[in-house]
Write an enzyme that holds these catalytic residues in place. Structure first.
Site, PDB file in Angstrom:
ATOM      1  N   LYS A 126      24.718 -49.219 108.064  1.00 35.48           N
ATOM      2  CA  LYS A 126      23.584 -49.875 107.715  1.00 35.48           C
ATOM      3  C   LYS A 126      23.755 -51.291 108.898  1.00 35.48           C
ATOM      4  O   LYS A 126      22.470 -51.504 109.378  1.00 35.48           O
ATOM      5  CB  LYS A 126      23.851 -50.523 106.114  1.00 35.48           C
ATOM      6  CG  LYS A 126      23.323 -48.820 105.883  1.00 35.48           C
ATOM      7  CD  LYS A 126      23.090 -49.216 104.153  1.00 35.48           C
ATOM      8  CE  LYS A 126      23.134 -48.037 102.608  1.00 35.48           C
ATOM      9  NZ  LYS A 126      23.396 -48.546 101.827  1.00 35.48           N
TER      10      LYS A 126
ATOM     11  N   GLN B 182      26.289 -52.455  96.867  1.00 40.97           N
ATOM     12  CA  GLN B 182      26.124 -50.629  97.675  1.00 40.97           C
ATOM     13  C   GLN B 182      26.631 -50.356  96.281  1.00 40.97           C
ATOM     14  O   GLN B 182      27.953 -50.607  95.621  1.00 40.97           O
ATOM     15  CB  GLN B 182      26.841 -50.814  99.061  1.00 40.97           C
ATOM     16  CG  GLN B 182      27.314 -49.699  99.118  1.00 40.97           C
ATOM     17  CD  GLN B 182      26.674 -48.495  99.693  1.00 40.97           C
ATOM     18  OE1 GLN B 182      25.945 -49.555 100.792  1.00 40.97           O
ATOM     19  NE2 GLN B 182      26.773 -47.206  99.367  1.00 40.97           N
TER      20      GLN B 182
ATOM     21  N   ASP C 210      16.344 -51.402  98.669  1.00 40.47           N
ATOM     22  CA  ASP C 210      16.825 -50.028  97.404  1.00 40.47           C
ATOM     23  C   ASP C 210      16.377 -48.427  96.823  1.00 40.47           C
ATOM     24  O   ASP C 210      16.301 -48.635  96.899  1.00 40.47           O
ATOM     25  CB  ASP C 210      18.561 -50.207  96.801  1.00 40.47           C
ATOM     26  CG  ASP C 210      19.530 -49.899  97.591  1.00 40.47           C
ATOM     27  OD1 ASP C 210      19.211 -48.862  98.293  1.00 40.47           O
ATOM     28  OD2 ASP C 210      20.486 -50.226  97.238  1.00 40.47           O
TER      29      ASP C 210
END
Ligand code: GUN
Length: 300
Positions: A52, A96, A119
């Site tokens: 990322k 995460q 997300d």
């Protein structure tokens, strides 16, 4: 059979994002800024976050990584999230997953300001997705939708079978493909660990999405002739045929299934790169305040 080339599509989108970010900076605006919180030592999570970071850099997006021990208390994590929520310089925030057992994943997700939830995991954003309101789509489903779109794969009226019901992939992709949109308008069936006659249901799919998390689970007998097969799985398996001693495989037995289907995503190089690019697309949307033009004020 045609291969769906995720690397190619993602590469084009990345270049578009890079140009758009450069234009924003030329216009005197800040670069988009993504923050990622990474808890613990899980190697896969470290790899994903490193990707990322690399993707952001390539696109001109700023990234800040907050690495914390897996001993972190829930309250300490909330404090970091609150700090990022209140930092006007940061556009997007991801935590995460998975998280250590003592931390509630849902509490963490719900602590993130929905306007920064790139997300697309916050219940408000999931709800908006169900209602077909502007929102951030979770990255993998968003990537899959774009692959179907770019390859002009007809979805209307098709039987779509999704293997797996995770919050991250199976559930949101099934919602996106059943909505009155294009891609969409599918008749969707979700199969999971308690499904009876899963093989028979899968073999009726015009579009089969494998997100079950088991290497090589989907065999040729589970696939209809000329079906479109989207393989979300990515697993490292031991192999004597490669120098590294391992091989990357998906949820689908590629060699046998690819002979039967009309389109298939390879592993690697199919869904994976699209998942990565979708996060950048959401971060750009966050920076441009497209989804939440007035921001979002968290109630206390
Ligand atoms: N873990 C596996 N996939 C994802 C993802 O898309 N987002 C986050 N935050 N964690 C993940």
């Amino acid at each position: 059979m045609a291969l769906i080339d995720g690397n190619k599509i993602a590469g084009k989108i990345k270049e578009e994002i890079r140009k758009e970010v450069a234009a924003m900076m030329d216009a005197g605006k800040n670069s988009p800024h993504l923050a990622a919180i990474l808890i613990g030592d899980d190697p896969a999570s470290h790899t994903y976050v490193a990707y990322k970071e690399k993707d952001c850099k390539a696109a001109g997006i700023i990234s800040s990584i907050y690495k914390k021990s897996d001993k972190i208390k829930e309250e300490e994590l909330f404090e970091i999230i609150d700090f990022i929520n209140n930092d006007d310089e940061i556009d997007g925030l991801i935590v995460q997953l998975p998280l250590p057992d003592h931390i509630s994943e849902q509490k963490v997700i719900q602590r993130i300001n929905p306007a920064k939830d790139v997300d697309g995991f916050h219940p408000l954003n999931i709800g908006k997705m169900i209602l077909n309101l502007p929102t951030y789509f979770p990255a993998t489903p968003y990537g899959i939708i774009q692959l179907l779109e770019k390859y002009n794969i007809e979805t209307e009226g098709k039987n779509c079978v999704v293997l797996g019901r995770s919050n991250i992939v199976g559930t949101p992709v099934s919602i996106l493909l059943s909505r009155k949109t294009n891609p969409g308008n599918c008749t969707v069936t979700i199969c999971h660990s308690r499904t009876r006659e899963l093989k028979k249901i899968a073999a009726n799919a015009d579009i089969l999405i494998a997100a079950i998390g088991k290497p090589g689970y989907v065999t040729a007998d589970m696939v209809k002739n000329n079906a479109v097969v989207i393989d979300v799985g990515i697993h490292r398996v031991r192999s004597s045929k490669t120098n590294s001693g391992y091989n990357l495989v998906g949820d689908v037995k590629f060699d046998e299934v690819s002979k039967k289907c009309s389109y298939i995503t390879p592993v690697p190089g199919g869904v994976g790169p699209m998942t990565r690019i979708a996060l950048l697309q959401n971060t750009l949307k966050a920076a441009k305040k497209i989804i939440y033009p007035e921001g979002y004020t968290l109630s206390k």
